[in-house]
Design a protein around this motif. Sequence first.
Motif, PDB file in Angstrom:
ATOM      1  N   GLU A 590     -62.416  31.291  42.093  1.00 34.37           N
ATOM      2  CA  GLU A 590     -61.440  30.450  42.782  1.00 34.37           C
ATOM      3  C   GLU A 590     -60.065  31.105  42.855  1.00 34.37           C
ATOM      4  O   GLU A 590     -59.371  31.001  43.874  1.00 34.37           O
ATOM      5  CB  GLU A 590     -61.348  29.092  42.078  1.00 34.37           C
ATOM      6  N   THR A 591     -59.640  31.779  41.784  1.00 32.02           N
ATOM      7  CA  THR A 591     -58.320  32.431  41.792  1.00 32.02           C
ATOM      8  C   THR A 591     -58.246  33.496  42.876  1.00 32.02           C
ATOM      9  O   THR A 591     -57.261  33.584  43.620  1.00 32.02           O
ATOM     10  CB  THR A 591     -58.030  33.058  40.419  1.00 32.02           C
ATOM     11  N   TYR A 592     -59.298  34.307  42.996  1.00 30.09           N
ATOM     12  CA  TYR A 592     -59.310  35.367  44.004  1.00 30.09           C
ATOM     13  C   TYR A 592     -59.441  34.784  45.411  1.00 30.09           C
ATOM     14  O   TYR A 592     -58.866  35.315  46.365  1.00 30.09           O
ATOM     15  CB  TYR A 592     -60.442  36.343  43.722  1.00 30.09           C
ATOM     16  N   LYS A 593     -60.198  33.695  45.546  1.00 29.64           N
ATOM     17  CA  LYS A 593     -60.294  33.028  46.847  1.00 29.64           C
ATOM     18  C   LYS A 593     -58.935  32.477  47.263  1.00 29.64           C
ATOM     19  O   LYS A 593     -58.571  32.514  48.444  1.00 29.64           O
ATOM     20  CB  LYS A 593     -61.329  31.901  46.781  1.00 29.64           C
ATOM     21  N   LYS A 594     -58.183  31.981  46.288  1.00 30.84           N
ATOM     22  CA  LYS A 594     -56.842  31.463  46.568  1.00 30.84           C
ATOM     23  C   LYS A 594     -55.925  32.583  47.045  1.00 30.84           C
ATOM     24  O   LYS A 594     -55.127  32.396  47.978  1.00 30.84           O
ATOM     25  CB  LYS A 594     -56.280  30.807  45.304  1.00 30.84           C
TER      26      LYS A 594
END
Length: 765
Positions: A590-594
């Motif tokens: 999720e952090t990298y997708k953000k």
Amino acid sequence: MLWGQLIQTFFSATLISASNVITLIEGGAATTSGCALSTITGIPLIRLHGNNGPLDQCEKTIQMSAGYKDYAYATLDILKIYEWKNIVLVYEERRVHEAGHFLTVSQKLPLIINLVQFSGCDKNKELTEPAHRVIEKIQKFDAEVIILYLGKKNIELLLQQRPCQHEKTYIWIIQEQIPLNFTWYQNVVIALKLPHAEASLVDEMKHVVGDNFSDFINKELVAVSHDALHIIQEAVNTESCSSINGSDIRLEDRNTMLTCMRKVVLRGMTGLLQFTERGERERIELEILNLQNNYFKRVGTWNSTKGAVMTGNIKRNMDSPSSKKTLEERRLRVVVLLESPYVEERRKEDGGLFYEGYCIDFLNELARNLKFTYEIYTAPDGKYGAEMEDGTWNGVIGEIVNERADMALTALTITERREEVVDFSVPFMHYTSDILLKKASSEDKYELLQFMNPFDNQVWFANLATLVISSVAVFVINYYSPYGYKDDNGRGTSKEFSFFNSVWFALACMLQQGGDNTPKSLSGRILTGCYWFCVLICISTYTANLAAFFTVKNAVHPINNLGELTESSYSISVLSSSSTSEFFKTSDYETYKKIWRKIELDGTLVQTIAQGVQWVREKEDFALITDGPYLRKIVSKPPCDLEVVPGLGTAKGYALAFHDNDPHVHNFSLTILRLHENDFLASLERKWWESKSSCSVKEETCTICHFEQTVSFFHFVALSRKQIGLNSMLGVYLVLFVGMVVAFLTLLAEIYWKRKGEQGHNFVP
């Protein structure tokens, strides 16, 4: 001979006309012209093959296969996708009209097209002589792509002969039925064919002819024949043709049958079956095939509306078992990118260009060890390589996949998707992806209250409250304790621990100066001991953090790692078509997708690292995430206004890229391992990074992190100067609170004990 053929044709036409034949079907190896029979008898003709000469045309036909025009448009779409420009058309005399049509429809494209005729062989010369002549002409034109308008025998004759086994790799596109049992090493072979469901075809034909289906060689012809029979069946079942009397077929019935067949629309084994008013098949679908490991594999599709859509990668066929296994005296074409310090372009005094850099020194050492020569060119689009929406590749990976280069040598990261289309050597350098930021201003500022920075404001208020409460507690305990300092009357408190002196005692202890007197009672001493412990921890913590604030005052930066960057208001940028951009784009975390959503929303995908560095310098709150070695080189150059903080912690590797199934990858990997072991690659890193650094790092103005180099990994050691918050000091205040509780309980015990003692002393028996 000609008169004999005419007589035979008229004789066959007479027999057919007398029979109740409603439709003729012409295969690919017919000895009598079906078109001539159809013209004479007026019977509709279904043609199973598609390549018909200009003199072999008739009016009443149904065309089941793709024609040479479809092949031409499909081939042009493939040329557009891969940007192949230099073309040679090799044709037989009987198919000159097909080559002429291709030449006509390609006039508006920026192609260089040359024609080479494949002439017949003289009786007194070898059978391979025409193939030798064609290859010599192709080599003179320096072509990339050879399009073959030849029959199966001449294709095999041309491609299997020794003249074809040259060092240059050509792309051969066959405009004909695919030759069977085809093996041709070290070249790229592309073919086109109608699609057909292999499993369905086998089941259908086994049902009709039994297990003898293995004797049928041309499955495409079988599939087309199957569809032709379905066309006839559907036409007969239509309303206008269902009334035809099969025992008395007239010319009108045959014309009606032709109309019914041309109106049929259905999905057959070879795709959609639909015809124009002239009987030509429309909305043709073709499969794009590529010879890989001596087997034709589907790598794409083509139709007249969408054009060519590539679903796989076009590769060179396997190397011949007898091919040369060593690199000695071979000249390799090497693709590079101009990125400092890997490859830098320099100009000589006479105006000529030459290359230097880490990769050039590395390449020279490889050439010395493996005894090959090379020529260098830069990737036209300046990209590393990513897969496009149509399935093709750009950048240096595209140069390898499309056979324009033999090897790629640059800061090219090994990824799973790239590994599927090229072969990588073992890594020659390891690294991590880090974050480039603009340094915080190092100008000295006047901060009169800088000495208060080590503690948060809440801690300062807590310390003040501790001083006041401790002063009151010391005074109260001494006042009520029967064992404390008393006045001359033995009551209250003496001047040693008056309220003012109690405050002075607490303040002196906090400033580590010591009081004039110390409590005498046990309760007072318990309270004082806990208070001293609290003061000791506070002073030690303050002193340590104050030293950090004074020593690292220029290292302040709001971003210290990737997590803080994600939560900040900073704009984030990555390099387009790089392994880093693909990592964020495809990650499920999720952090990298953000981060990727933020990049897309802000439109901060840069085309070059230089552009990203410029944006970091010019824009406020901007960060660039890319390979650590690049950033380490950038921050070492004037004006020394940038710094690097840790980013992605996963180690990655740079490696050489080669064609898929290249037999020399193993030799390169062994050489790279040897260069690692003898410290050659480590010395290259020291040469191009450490020895060429122009920015000195001073202790009093150290950056947020410094590099500790071990092989090729760059470790970051952060110096913290974060304020101490109230949460960090709660334990200390808890000790003091418990001490106060114990002290007051002890005070009560002292009072009780004193009074009990006095009662016993006053008792008279």
